[in-house]
Every structure is written in C-alpha cells, then in structure tokens.
Design a protein around this motif. Structure first.
Motif, PDB file in Angstrom:
ATOM      1  N   GLY A  39       4.541   8.977 -10.375  1.00  0.00           N
ATOM      2  CA  GLY A  39       3.505   7.878  -9.640  1.00  0.00           C
ATOM      3  C   GLY A  39       4.003   6.555 -10.381  1.00  0.00           C
ATOM      4  N   HIS A  40       3.370   5.371  -9.998  1.00  0.00           N
ATOM      5  CA  HIS A  40       3.807   4.222 -10.472  1.00  0.00           C
ATOM      6  C   HIS A  40       3.020   3.114 -10.311  1.00  0.00           C
ATOM      7  N   GLY A  41       2.905   1.945 -11.074  1.00  0.00           N
ATOM      8  CA  GLY A  41       2.247   0.929 -10.712  1.00  0.00           C
ATOM      9  C   GLY A  41       2.698   0.239  -9.361  1.00  0.00           C
ATOM     10  N   PHE A  60       0.381  14.776  -2.425  1.00  0.00           N
ATOM     11  CA  PHE A  60      -0.822  13.937  -2.085  1.00  0.00           C
ATOM     12  C   PHE A  60      -0.611  12.609  -2.828  1.00  0.00           C
ATOM     13  N   GLU A  61      -0.959  11.450  -2.152  1.00  0.00           N
ATOM     14  CA  GLU A  61      -0.955  10.189  -3.149  1.00  0.00           C
ATOM     15  C   GLU A  61      -2.083   9.264  -2.773  1.00  0.00           C
ATOM     16  N   HIS A  62      -2.885   8.596  -3.725  1.00  0.00           N
ATOM     17  CA  HIS A  62      -3.616   7.489  -3.573  1.00  0.00           C
ATOM     18  C   HIS A  62      -3.302   6.442  -4.507  1.00  0.00           C
ATOM     19  N   GLY A  74       0.822  -1.219   0.029  1.00  0.00           N
ATOM     20  CA  GLY A  74      -0.098  -0.022   0.096  1.00  0.00           C
ATOM     21  C   GLY A  74       1.100   1.241   0.048  1.00  0.00           C
ATOM     22  N   ASP A  75       0.398   2.242  -0.516  1.00  0.00           N
ATOM     23  CA  ASP A  75       1.328   3.522  -0.646  1.00  0.00           C
ATOM     24  C   ASP A  75       0.306   4.720  -0.739  1.00  0.00           C
ATOM     25  N   SER A  76       0.543   5.649   0.232  1.00  0.00           N
ATOM     26  CA  SER A  76      -0.303   6.626   0.024  1.00  0.00           C
ATOM     27  C   SER A  76       0.420   7.942   0.997  1.00  0.00           C
ATOM     28  N   LEU A  91      -2.534   1.779  -9.995  1.00  0.00           N
ATOM     29  CA  LEU A  91      -1.630   2.766  -9.968  1.00  0.00           C
ATOM     30  C   LEU A  91      -1.675   3.567  -8.648  1.00  0.00           C
ATOM     31  N   ALA A  92      -0.206   4.090  -8.281  1.00  0.00           N
ATOM     32  CA  ALA A  92      -0.211   5.036  -7.206  1.00  0.00           C
ATOM     33  C   ALA A  92      -0.045   6.406  -7.877  1.00  0.00           C
ATOM     34  N   ILE A  93      -1.149   7.206  -7.720  1.00  0.00           N
ATOM     35  CA  ILE A  93      -1.051   8.702  -8.253  1.00  0.00           C
ATOM     36  C   ILE A  93      -0.528   9.734  -7.393  1.00  0.00           C
ATOM     37  N   GLU A  94       0.401  10.521  -7.726  1.00  0.00           N
ATOM     38  CA  GLU A  94       0.948  11.370  -6.598  1.00  0.00           C
ATOM     39  C   GLU A  94       1.424  12.453  -7.024  1.00  0.00           C
ATOM     40  N   PRO A  95       0.691  13.333  -7.067  1.00  0.00           N
ATOM     41  CA  PRO A  95       1.115  14.889  -7.738  1.00  0.00           C
ATOM     42  C   PRO A  95       1.941  15.546  -6.585  1.00  0.00           C
TER      43      PRO A  95
HETATM   44 CO    CO Z   1       4.456   6.174  -4.174  1.00  0.00          CO
END
Ligand code: CO
Ligand code: MF3
Length: 259
Positions: free
Chosen positions: A167-169, A231-233, A104-106, A198-202
């Motif tokens: 961001g990344h898979g 921020f990342e989800h 998990g990554d946020s 996907l981890a989206i992280e602006p």
């Molecule tokens: Co990340």
C-alpha cells in the motif's frame, strides 16, 4: 517526504473516495458469468466521467485502462480484456479517481456466481485482515503495527502475504510516501500522525507468497498459480480511530440484495 493533509484536504479526499466507492457499487451490479472485464472497465470510466471525475489509473505510467481487474491467480494490475468471466472465478476490481485535485483508491474482490468454499474463506479473511490493519491506523501507532496486524491475521489462517507489492500514501498523487507493507513487526517503522492518508491493500494468496509479472508488463500473478485476493481502503490517520474515506457500503448493499 510524507505530505500531511489538512481537514479541508481530507474532505476533498473523502469526495474522491466516495466516487470510487459508488463506482465499485455500479460494478457490483453487473459482475456475473459472461461479462468481460473490458465491459466492467467501460461502465466504470463512463460513471466516473459522468460524475466529473477523471479515471485515476488511466495513463498512470502508461497504464491503459480505468480499472485493474485481476482474475483468480492474478494478484493485482490485471488489464481489462475481452475474456468473459466464468462461474466460480473471483475478480479483484481496483479503481482510482482524480477529483478536485485529489485521488481516491479502493479495491474489492468479487465472486462470479458460486465460488468454492475455500476461496470464499480466502476472500473473507483478506477483507477482515484489511480491517485489522485499519484498527492499527491511528496516531501514535507505527507503520509496522499495520503490517503486523494484516500478516498475523492471514498467516494464522494458513494464507500467505505478498511482499513485493504494498500500500501507499495517497493525496494529490496516487502513490506517495510512505510505502505500507502488509507484513511487519509490532512497534517498528515510522510513527503514524494525524493528517497522514494511507491506502492499505492486502494481497493474500491461497498458496505460496511468491509472485511473477506477466509479459504485458503489468499483470502480477502468483508463481504457483494459486488464487489471490485483494481489498483496499483509503484511510486518514486520526487520534482515536482511522477515518475510512473509501467505502464498501455501495458494493455490499448490492451484494446483500443478490443473496
Ligand atoms: Co492502491
Ligand atoms: N491500487 C493500485 C496500486 O496502488 C492501483 C495501481 S494503478 C496502476 O498499486 F495504474 F498502476 F495500475
């Protein structure tokens, strides 16, 4: 190569991301002037281990801690230290967990006490841009649609988008293909498919977009030392709308009670 996840695997990813979300909720309770980022790190590590998880960043390419804590002009990958946070600071707390074989990554950027209105506006815009990107994260859209949505939202408001960090898979590995840039062109890039996670992280700056790496080999900061938000989800691609596997619910419950 992009690993597509089965529904069962997505449920495991949801559990890992739920533990990340709960950990960020614990951090929300204690971020205040005077606390150090190393104290935040210890709380996170203990909470994750108490819930049968393994800190996902610890020892990743030699990374020394559980959290990445990036203060003010630091963009990402700040290493927790013994310096107390001050009134008016902001701190991006990025948390990863390995649970049942999946990561998990946020990340959430917190205000420390009272923050200047222009910095608050940057935080609001960065979080909103993440959700604009997530709206595009559905089957049939393209990777460039996510980046375009984030970039246009932020640049229209006068902010700049970091290019070098993306961001990344995510899945059985913290970082998988594809890379997920926060800039891009509509209709360009790979097609998004059901089962991609996907981890989206602006990472969005108040000043110029350029960044540099500190001598510690990890910390990324803005070249002009302007403030940066992050921020990342983690989200799973589905047919009609993205399934957000991480959550800011626990953080925002705490922040609402404080305000
Ligand atoms: Co990340
Ligand atoms: N969310 C960050 C990223 O995906 C976490 C970095 S973990 C580290 O880049 F171990 F590399 F610091």
């Amino acid at each position: 190569m992009i690993y597509l996840k089965t529904d069962e695997e997505i449920e495991l990813l949801r559990e890992s991301n739920l533990l990340v979300a709960r950990t960020l909720g614990e951090i929300a309770k204690i971020v205040k002037p005077g606390i150090t980022t190393l104290e935040l790190d210890k709380v996170a590590e203990t909470f994750i281990r108490d819930h049968k998880g393994i800190p996902g960043f610890l020892n990743y390419n030699g990374y020394p801690n559980t959290l990445c804590t990036s203060v003010n002009e630091q963009v990402v990958h700040g290493i927790p230290n013994g310096v107390p946070l001050k009134e008016g600071d902001i701190v991006s707390v990025d948390c990863g967990v390995l649970l049942n074989g999946f990561f998990g990554d946020s990340a959430y950027t917190f205000e420390v006490g009272i923050v200047k209105p222009e910095i608050k506006a940057l935080l609001d815009a960065t979080k909103a841009s993440l959700y604009e990107g997530i709206k595009m994260a559905v089957e049939g859209q393209r990777l460039g649609d996510i980046g375009f949505a984030v970039q246009s939202y932020c640049e229209e408001r006068g902010y700049s988008v970091v290019r070098e960090m993306v961001g990344h898979g995510i899945g059985r590995n913290l970082h998988e293909s594809p890379e997920v840039p926060n800039y891009g062109k509509r209709g360009y890039g790979i097609k998004l498919r059901q089962g991609m996670v996907l981890a989206i992280e602006p990472m969005i700056n108040l000043g110029k977009r350029q960044i540099v790496q500190e001598k510690d080999g990890w910390t990324i900061r803005t070249s002009d030392r302007s403030v940066s938000a992050h921020f990342e989800h983690t989200v799973a691609i589905r047919k009609n709308e993205a399934d957000i596997l991480s959550s800011f619910k626990f953080v925002e419950e705490v922040l609402t009670l404080q305000s």
